[in-house]
Design a protein around this motif. Sequence first.
Motif, PDB file in Angstrom:
ATOM      1  N   UNK A 142       0.803  -1.225   0.000  1.00  0.00           N
ATOM      2  CA  UNK A 142       0.000   0.000   0.000  1.00  0.00           C
ATOM      3  C   UNK A 142       0.835   1.274   0.000  1.00  0.00           C
ATOM      4  N   UNK A 143       2.153   1.165   0.180  1.00  0.00           N
ATOM      5  CA  UNK A 143       2.996   2.362   0.215  1.00  0.00           C
ATOM      6  C   UNK A 143       3.416   2.821  -1.173  1.00  0.00           C
ATOM      7  N   UNK A 144       3.034   2.070  -2.198  1.00  0.00           N
ATOM      8  CA  UNK A 144       3.453   2.387  -3.555  1.00  0.00           C
ATOM      9  C   UNK A 144       2.264   2.956  -4.334  1.00  0.00           C
ATOM     10  N   UNK A 145       2.401   4.198  -4.798  1.00  0.00           N
ATOM     11  CA  UNK A 145       1.301   4.874  -5.476  1.00  0.00           C
ATOM     12  C   UNK A 145       1.151   4.440  -6.929  1.00  0.00           C
ATOM     13  N   UNK A 146       2.228   3.939  -7.502  1.00  0.00           N
ATOM     14  CA  UNK A 146       2.214   3.577  -8.916  1.00  0.00           C
ATOM     15  C   UNK A 146       2.635   2.119  -9.043  1.00  0.00           C
ATOM     16  N   UNK A 147       1.663   1.241  -9.160  1.00  0.00           N
ATOM     17  CA  UNK A 147       1.942  -0.197  -9.287  1.00  0.00           C
ATOM     18  C   UNK A 147       2.215  -0.481 -10.762  1.00  0.00           C
TER      19      UNK A 147
END
Length: 772
Positions: free
Chosen positions: A604-609
Amino acid sequence: MASSSTSAQHHTNRLAKEKSPYLLQHADNPVDWYPWGEEAFKKAREEKKPIFLSVGYSTCHWCHVMAHESFENEEIAKVMNENFVNVKVDREVQPDVDRTYMTFVQATTGGGGWPMSVFLTPDLYPIYGGTYFPPRDQFGRPGFPTLLKRIASLWKEDPEKLKKSGMDVMDMLRNATGLNDDGRSKDAVNMDIAHKCYKYFVNAFDSKEGGFGGEPKFPTPVQFHFLLRYYYYTHHELGSESLSNLSISQIHAKGNQLGIDFKGCLEKSDCIQKLQQAIANQQKALEMVKFTLVKIARGGIHDHVGNGFHRYSTDRYWHVPHFEKMLYDQAQLLATYIEVFLLTKEDYFAEIARDIIKYVVRDLRDPVGGGFYSAEDADSYPHEGAPHKLEGAFAAWEKSELDQILGEDSIVFCYHFGVEEKGNVPREKDIQGELINKNVLIERYTLEETAKEFSLSLDALDQILKRSKEKLAKHRAEKRPKPHRDDKILTAWNGLMISALARAYEALGTKEYLSLAENAAKFLKERMYDTGRNQLLRSFREGPGNTNGFSDDYSFLIQGLIDLYECSFDENYLKWAIDLQETQNELFYDQNSGGYFNVPETNKDILLRMKDDHDGAEPSANSVAVSNLIRLHAFTQNPDYHTKAEATLQTYGDNLQKHPYSMPSLVSSVMLYVKNIKQIVFLGDIQNPTVVNFLNVIRHRYIPNRALLFTPSPDRVDSSVIAQKNDSVKYLLQAIDASDNKERIPSVHICENFTCGLPIRDVEKLEEKLSD
């Protein structure tokens, strides 16, 4: 370089508790650093401060420069601590964070690199980013302190405006990276993509110095990987049959394999001429790789004294390198030199392969566990007690040093390696003046030219050069402080090394190489694999790290395990590869549009998967995943593997059509998909001399689309993955049971499209069949 006032008082920040060598390098900074995680994010939210994110790695030269100039400076650290929550990330341990914000930096500045410096909102949306910033304003550009104060002021004036800007940028990047689209193109996955990619590299090739494009020059194994496979599929597979014996329709069919337009070509002689010219052009695919590999092996990017290869060359001549040494470069170059050796049978390429292994085993291998360390630094102290590290200090030489160490051999050695009294490094390639009067060894002359210059035999010259290198290596080891070694063990890079060593064992027959690969695999399974969850960990240093594996960890290790099975026929490697493939499918596969995300949905800490298709210093996880799926399908005939491979290629179909040259590894997987796998099934005792001879015939040939399978002994059929899942092997075993071949006479079956040929029982027949 800005002076540091760290001597005034001792600082210790939160990074002192971390395991990453890069984070530990900053544990004594006056900057109040946090590792990436909720503690930092919570502080930013509660104090309503922006985050300053600094991303790098422990052997990064310019990361060291910015650290000394800014992060060790008390005044600059004070501005950082008062206005920001400061976060450090090791890009090698957390490539998910790095890729997300590098995409932002590249999109907004047109470039990227490390150190990467990005300002974020407390919700992790990017505000502003760049790479290295100097400690003072210069050349009309703001220095780091000016930038810090400017961002802090803007945040205090209108934080909501910056938040909205960050959110808008990320939405734009999601659309630009195609994450909101189903970009499948079913018609695009064909050999035309490979032909287009090949033409690009032909046009970009530097025919004088090797490589593609100008400076700086990187040894790009993903490009070599593609070109060698393109050569095989378009040239080698055309066969040796005389063209004059073919009908005009057969000539057209062969030409179609090369993407030739025969429109208007009606006369057989004209069509033959056109095809012959095309075949000659395809030969260049191999020649470009050979030429470049020789150039870099003779260049300064190759450590002629200490073995292995430096990261890249700052000039077009492969002379002045950026001196760090990375495990992933050694692994991929090793695989490339082995493949060219198999194609050419020229011992030169095998010797360079052995040189790489010598370096990795000596300097990058954990002697206890067997895993491989990540890198060695570009910078080191020039001598014991020196106040500062210098780039290249461990590798470069002054002429007077060489004369003193080598004695009468020096004149020959210095001539051959281009040594000059005032140094051979151009001033413009020594930005910080660290290589003044220094020489970076580069083979200026061939062995024949040097021998002629001094009226020596080649054997005598070889003895002089060998003796000189041994003396210099001894001097370096005893007199010069070694560069910092990043001793963390990464799953992905170890996967690449396992694969390369397995291939080296097959080609060169050195059993030590197989042992090295197997010990590394054992280390990963015992120390970096959670058997309960069937999941990998990313890194290990003084114990397992707390970061789960990413998609490339799975892709690269699965590839290594498949290669290990093919050179040992130990089905435990194949079983583990299958287990890991199932986990990769579960955690990373995009069920809606195909392809593999870099991170699982739970992150969840990554805005761009993201789903990478472009190659960098390493192949993209998706390109290797496609190859793995195709190969595993050949072993297990699990239809889901074929479906996912096809869907992944189709997902990137439009990008493959538009710019295949940016994803040559994925184009290689396209060719594997189009050309199909040759299943080569062995029957008999693996120790039987005839079987050994069969294996040697196969292993000493370059066959990139092969799958080697060994039928299990009767007592192991029930536990064998191959016997239970592969229809070709099932059929052969049933045929054996129904025949008089109870002794299992050694034989080989070559199967394509799940149809097996007749048994081959002597080596000459196998040679003949493989030459067809």
